[in-house]
Design an enzyme around this catalytic site. Structure first.
Site, PDB file in Angstrom:
ATOM      1  N   ASP A 423     -96.089  28.632 -74.057  1.00  0.00           N
ATOM      2  CA  ASP A 423     -94.772  28.054 -74.344  1.00  0.00           C
ATOM      3  C   ASP A 423     -93.830  28.406 -73.189  1.00  0.00           C
ATOM      4  OD1 ASP A 423     -92.194  27.572 -75.306  1.00  0.00           O
ATOM      5  OD2 ASP A 423     -92.694  28.164 -77.351  1.00  0.00           O
ATOM      6  N   HIS A 424     -93.389  27.386 -72.472  1.00  0.00           N
ATOM      7  CA  HIS A 424     -92.596  27.644 -71.264  1.00  0.00           C
ATOM      8  C   HIS A 424     -91.200  28.178 -71.579  1.00  0.00           C
ATOM      9  CE1 HIS A 424     -92.005  27.744 -67.087  1.00  0.00           C
ATOM     10  NE2 HIS A 424     -92.564  26.603 -66.751  1.00  0.00           N
TER      11      HIS A 424
END
Ligand code: CAO
Length: 451
Positions: A423-424
């Site tokens: 998850d950026h």
């Protein structure tokens, strides 16, 4: 410490504006220009900002009070002398309240809907010459506008919530922040739909994103077909996967791990343990290796909760299991405290239960990180979808013997393809590359797990 009187600044021609929201309470620390209260006339609403910084000593107004220029709003305890009231009207709207943990401010299907045309429209009439705050302007060309304070409007605008579709629960049907949150949750869960989505057919909420409607095809025109209802697990996992895919900014890093020695060790152990009836699997080693990587890179074992990250100090690892009814994710609890044999045994039991449809909710809860292995089937790399509220997932595919250059010559090495989706919002590419590299080192030399 000096007490500072904060008064209603010049709000133009408006008289007897009612206090409809108290945005601070005694004991709160406020900054200059922070909104203190919301007032509303029959034409518009606006937030009254603080003229100084300090700690709120006493509120001098209550809900429903009628205020005019110069009226005392509150007493502040602070060092800074107040600026002249007229200069305190900010030229830009104050920050909207933060989304609550139960409704992350991340992009969502509703967040992507076009903002309601009314809210950003330039107001033909201002409360004060310098104020750009008022957003609720009944005279605006867009027609009747819903009843909500500027901060609620801003909050709704940021989420892309069409305010005119939200039912207000406050006095005179005023829309509160909780109403906007409840509307968002209802749309997200599928319990409600926006007019934009409904008008266009509503398939999967794609229309709310401004996408083309889902194609409707009469397949029978082209040949015989058979229709089957989706199973319960597929419907549940499908809805979860869809939400996670849409809401999480996924990135996937691919890498390879040299498992030549580890696989030889596994085969040897299985020979030695033949009589125990427990088959040691590569996945059990992967679970242990991931625990070591999660200890080294704790953000991969965290979850987003509003504007906080929750770092888990336990190591519960989910593994995707393919069943005749669809995908399920049983969880190996406290994998850090278990040995390879115990993990292999538990996985085998849980995979059996999964295939028989006998897993209970507790068997599938609490994972901090998930592994999805297609190693027994095939393929090279893929993009696993993160299992929210986790922030990363490791996909592994079938290992193959490949020529690997050792600096002098090519050596036949057993290479395991790794695909790490992350998850950026929480993790950066460099951390993901380091995580994979570390995992590769551990799998290449399992003694590193002990370090
Ligand atoms: N490379 C090469 N061979 C592998 C391997 C790998 N990475 N992983 C497993 N294998 C081999 C095993 O050694 C075993 O071989 P033998 O029968 O000769 O010993 C064979 O593949 C079958 O293994 P398995 O699949 O039964 O066992 P597992 O521990 O690897 O996996 C489970 C268990 C439950 C994860 C698996 O059965 C499963 O359901 N996998 C699918 C997961 C899935 O669908 N993921 C996708 C999610 S996104 O849609």
């Amino acid at each position: 410490m000096a007490l500072i009187e904060v008064k209603v600044p010049d709000i133009g021609d408006f008289k007897d504006v009612a206090v409809i929201e108290l945005l601070v309470k005694p004991g709160d620390t406020v900054k200059v220009e922070q909104s203190l209260i919301t007032v509303e006339s029959d034409k518009a609403s606006m937030e009254i900002p603080s003229a100084a910084a300090g700690v709120v000593k006493e509120l001098k107004v209550k809900l429903g009070d009628k205020l005019n220029i110069g009226d005392l709003v509150l007493l502040l305890e602070g060092a800074a002398a107040p600026a002249a009231p007229a200069a305190t009207v900010p030229s830009a709207p104050p920050a909207a309240p933060t989304a609550t943990p139960s409704m992350p401010a991340a992009a969502s299907p509703v967040a992507a809907t076009p903002p309601p045309a009314a809210t950003p429209a330039p107001a033909p009439e201002r409360l004060a010459p310098t104020a750009s705050l008022p957003q609720h302007q009944p005279g605006a060309p867009t027609g009747a506008l819903p009843h909500a304070s500027p901060s609620v409007r801003k909050f709704a605008r940021e989420l892309g919530v069409p305010l005119d579709e939200v039912k207000g629960s406050g006095p005179k049907s005023r829309i509160t922040q909780e109403d906007v949150q409840a509307f968002t949750k209802a749309v997200m869960s599928g319990a409600a739909s926006t007019k934009a989505a409904t008008a266009k057919g509503g398939a999967g909420g794609g229309e709310a994103l401004g996408l083309l409607p889902w194609p409707k095809v009469d397949f029978a025109k082209f040949g015989p077909v058979e229709r089957k209802d989706l199973g319960r697990i597929r419907k549940i996992s499908g809805a979860n996967l869809h939400r996670n895919w849409v809401m999480i900014p996924h990135v996937t890093n691919h890498d390879d791990a040299d498992i030549t020695e580890l696989e030889a060790f596994r085969v040897q152990m299985n020979k030695e343990n033949e009589k125990s009836g427990i088959k040691i699997t590569m996945l059990a080693f992967l679970i242990k290796a991931c625990v070591a990587a999660l200890k080294k890179f704790p953000e991969f074992n965290s979850s987003l909760d509003g504007e906080q990250l929750v770092f888990k100090q336990y190591f519960h690892i989910g593994f995707a299991a393919d069943t005749p009814n669809g995908l399920v994710v049983p969880v190996i609890k406290d994998a850090d405290k278990k040995g390879i044999l115990q993990i292999s045994q538990e996985m085998s039991d849980m995979a059996k239960k999964a295939r028989e449809g006998k897993l209970g909710p507790a068997d599938m809860q609490g994972a901090g990180f998930t592994i999805s292995s297609l190693g027994g089937i095939g393929g090279r790399y893929f993009t696993p979808i993160i299992n929210a509220p986790e922030v990363a997932i490791l996909g592994v595919c079938k290992s193959q013997t490949e020529p690997v250059w050792d600096g002098k010559q090519f050596q036949p090495r057993l290479m395991l393809p790794l695909s790490l989706s992350w998850d950026h919002r929480v993790i950066d590419g460099a951390s993901a590359a380091r995580f994979n590299a570390f995992l590769g080192q551990v799998l290449a030399d399992f003694r590193r797990v002990l370090l």
